[in-house]
Motif scaffolding. Structure first.
Motif, PDB file in Angstrom:
ATOM      1  N   UNK A  54      -0.138 -44.798 -27.663  1.00  0.00           N
ATOM      2  CA  UNK A  54       1.317 -44.701 -27.717  1.00  0.00           C
ATOM      3  C   UNK A  54       1.784 -44.082 -29.032  1.00  0.00           C
ATOM      4  N   UNK A  55       0.843 -43.920 -29.983  1.00  0.00           N
ATOM      5  CA  UNK A  55       1.212 -43.409 -31.299  1.00  0.00           C
ATOM      6  C   UNK A  55       1.224 -44.498 -32.340  1.00  0.00           C
ATOM      7  N   UNK A  56       1.220 -45.750 -31.897  1.00  0.00           N
ATOM      8  CA  UNK A  56       1.188 -46.869 -32.831  1.00  0.00           C
ATOM      9  C   UNK A  56      -0.219 -47.461 -32.805  1.00  0.00           C
ATOM     10  N   UNK A  57      -0.996 -47.207 -33.873  1.00  0.00           N
ATOM     11  CA  UNK A  57      -2.413 -47.596 -33.869  1.00  0.00           C
ATOM     12  C   UNK A  57      -2.610 -49.099 -33.859  1.00  0.00           C
ATOM     13  N   UNK A  58      -1.560 -49.836 -34.284  1.00  0.00           N
ATOM     14  CA  UNK A  58      -1.724 -51.280 -34.393  1.00  0.00           C
ATOM     15  C   UNK A  58      -1.274 -52.005 -33.124  1.00  0.00           C
ATOM     16  N   UNK A  59      -0.916 -51.239 -32.091  1.00  0.00           N
ATOM     17  CA  UNK A  59      -0.444 -51.835 -30.849  1.00  0.00           C
ATOM     18  C   UNK A  59      -1.344 -52.918 -30.287  1.00  0.00           C
ATOM     19  N   UNK A  60      -2.651 -52.655 -30.117  1.00  0.00           N
ATOM     20  CA  UNK A  60      -3.533 -53.669 -29.521  1.00  0.00           C
ATOM     21  C   UNK A  60      -3.574 -54.963 -30.326  1.00  0.00           C
ATOM     22  N   UNK A  61      -3.584 -54.836 -31.679  1.00  0.00           N
ATOM     23  CA  UNK A  61      -3.644 -56.039 -32.518  1.00  0.00           C
ATOM     24  C   UNK A  61      -2.376 -56.862 -32.308  1.00  0.00           C
ATOM     25  N   UNK A  62      -1.233 -56.178 -32.353  1.00  0.00           N
ATOM     26  CA  UNK A  62       0.030 -56.874 -32.150  1.00  0.00           C
ATOM     27  C   UNK A  62       0.037 -57.562 -30.795  1.00  0.00           C
ATOM     28  N   UNK A  63      -0.449 -56.848 -29.779  1.00  0.00           N
ATOM     29  CA  UNK A  63      -0.449 -57.383 -28.416  1.00  0.00           C
ATOM     30  C   UNK A  63      -1.276 -58.657 -28.324  1.00  0.00           C
ATOM     31  N   UNK A  64      -2.495 -58.624 -28.871  1.00  0.00           N
ATOM     32  CA  UNK A  64      -3.373 -59.800 -28.749  1.00  0.00           C
ATOM     33  C   UNK A  64      -2.797 -60.978 -29.524  1.00  0.00           C
ATOM     34  N   UNK A  65      -2.298 -60.705 -30.736  1.00  0.00           N
ATOM     35  CA  UNK A  65      -1.755 -61.812 -31.524  1.00  0.00           C
ATOM     36  C   UNK A  65      -0.512 -62.387 -30.866  1.00  0.00           C
ATOM     37  N   UNK A  66       0.309 -61.503 -30.289  1.00  0.00           N
ATOM     38  CA  UNK A  66       1.515 -61.971 -29.594  1.00  0.00           C
ATOM     39  C   UNK A  66       1.130 -62.869 -28.425  1.00  0.00           C
TER      40      UNK A  66
END
Lengths: 180, 337
Positions: B192-204
């Motif tokens: 999506x252009x945001x490299x930290x997306x997966x980390x944010x998703x899992x922590x959320x």
């Protein structure tokens, strides 16, 4: 079927809502001060906060209203409740009579504070409401917090940081080295 | 003055929202019992109706026809208010959730804030219920639930701010619009252009499991230690409301994850399955129920953690990581976006 109201009734309804919200707020405040059980007092505080949030919403700032709900009801009231639960106050003692001078002094102090605050509010020159802030005003609040009021913002942050550090220090001293 | 509110439309929305919340709560209980049964090599409910499908109705009728017992010694007004506080905010939140481009009861510009503001009230109901019960188990459970909620609300909000930074809006519909397209455009993947997306998703996702008091973080109602936790003293519909509130919160949390990370109502493969359309409410519901099923699976396959490790996970891992994540995402938005 559209809900339409005659123009004469509008100010009446408006005032009705406003007075209703004030009644909720005052009722909550009375509940908070008069309740003998601490948890009920906190519930009164929550009702009071809800009334204030309603007034904010009524005055066209839903953002502030939601923040009131999120911070005061969701965090402050819950933290107070938590502290009460951990401390387990003895309710029989709380119900005992307070010393004779406390009542009149409280009334005097409350009246003074009300007088000063009301005086300031009436005399102050309020900014005209710039735009209709129904958009949530998030951006405006953010911009003014980081420009006009940045000093206040930073000071509040420092106060909070000191509070956190202080509580950490207090919590640390009561703990064994072996435990942590 | 014309208030611009169509009375019939508003009533329909209200009835539909309450009905949606109630039916979901009732049938999620069935899904949970059936899932738990099969995971534990049992059959789960099967007597009432085909596959036990009428079981929730039977349960509901049973709960509603029972006497509302108020035990001696409880704090009566608080005891009565607590179950209501569990359900009312949940219904309020459903008002702002957009199930499709146009299917939203009230499109509020700060919809994300509305959700978190009302969701934060939910803790209060556990607290009030636990405290008013005057039962040692209930009080311990309430204390646990609150320390857990306070701990996990911080990383949850920080992660939400990260997503707000990336999509640039607090409006739930606009957050979904910013993820329009197939699944690699959504916030959960780095494409999506945001490299930290997966980390944010899992922590959320972890925080949301903890916020809804679901296993493996369901210390508030650890049956083996605390009987039933904060709702030990509740019977009939008081208990029913607590239960419905919990499941309504699961639905809300899953819907929120679908909106924030999984592209809302957009189809993951718009070209592959063209007959289902590239967007629609069915995609939203499909994603939401898959997430709920994942939550049920997690509950019945993971052991419960201890309170100590639960709080450590939040204060020592999730909060620092989420703060770092926020800073890094802000940097990415600033320099790449």
């Amino acid at each position: 079927m559209n809900l339409s109201i005659s123009p004469e009734a509008v100010p009446l309804i408006r005032e009705g809502i406003f007075v209703g919200l004030i009644i909720v707020t005052v009722f909550g405040a009375l509940l908070a001060t008069l309740a003998k059980r601490m948890t009920r007092a906190v519930l009164g505080l929550v009702v009071c906060f809800l009334g204030i949030a309603g007034i904010y919403y009524f005055l066209n700032s839903p953002f502030v209203a939601l923040m009131q709900l999120l911070i005061y009801v969701g965090a402050v009231a819950v933290t107070i409740c938590f502290a009460i639960m951990l401390a387990e106050p003895d309710e029989r003692k709380l119900a005992a009579k307070t010393p004779g001078m406390a009542g009149p002094l409280a009334v005097l102090l409350g009246a003074t504070v009300t007088w000063v605050l009301a005086g300031t509010a009436i005399k102050a020159e309020w900014m005209a409401p710039a735009v209709k802030i129904n958009e949530g005003s998030v951006k405006d609040v953010g911009v003014s917090l980081l420009t006009t009021y940045s000093m206040v913002f930073e000071l509040v942050s420092i106060v909070l940081l000191i509070a956190i550090l202080g509580s950490l220090v207090i919590a640390r001293s009561g703990r064994d080295k072996a435990e942590c | 003055m014309d208030l611009g509110i169509n009375v019939i439309e508003m009533l329909l929305y209200l009835v539909a929202i309450i009905g949606f919340a109630a039916i979901n709560a009732a049938y999620l209980v069935w899904v949970e019992r059936k899932g738990a049964g099969h995971i534990q090599r049992r059959t789960g409910p099967k007597e009432v109706g085909p596959y036990g499908l009428l079981q929730p109705l039977a349960d509901g009728a049973k709960l509603m026809s029972k006497q509302l017992i108020i035990p001696a010694g409880v704090d009566k007004p608080l005891f009565m208010v607590a179950p209501l506080l569990a359900m009312v905010p949940a219904v309020m939140i459903f008002v702002t959730i957009p199930f499709s481009e146009n299917l939203v009861a009230r499109d509020i510009n700060i919809g994300l804030l509305v959700i978190f503001a009302f969701a934060s009230v939910n803790v209060l109901s556990l607290l009030m219920g636990g405290w008013a019960s005057r039962n040692k188990y209930a009080v311990i459970s309430a204390a646990r639930a609150v320390s857990q909620n306070v701990a996990y609300e911080i990383p949850l909000l920080v992660m939400t701010i990260t997503i707000v930074l990336v999509s640039g809006s607090l409006n739930l519909r606009e957050i979904v619009f910013s993820q329009a397209g197939a699944f690699w455009h959504w916030n959960w993947l780095p494409t999506n252009g945001n490299f930290l997306g997966p980390i944010t998703f899992i922590m959320f996702f972890i925080c949301y499991l903890a916020e809804t008091n679901r296993a493996p973080f369901d210390l508030g109602e650890a049956e083996s230690e605390l009987i039933a936790g904060f709702h030990t003293e509740y019977g009939s519909m008081g208990f029913g409301l607590f239960f419905m509130g919990e499941y309504a919160n699961i639905v809300i949390g899953s819907a929120l994850i679908v909106i924030l990370f999984l592209g809302g109502w957009y189809s993951p493969f718009p070209e592959v399955v063209p007959f289902l359309g590239s967007a629609g409410v069915w995609w939203f519901l499909l994603k939401m129920y898959l997430l709920i099923w994942l939550v049920v699976l997690i509950r019945w396959t993971f052991p419960r953690v201890t309170l100590w490790s639960l709080l450590n996970l939040s204060w020592k891992i999730l909060i620092p990581f989420s703060l770092f994540n926020l800073l890094a995402s802000a940097g990415l938005v600033k320099f790449l976006g």
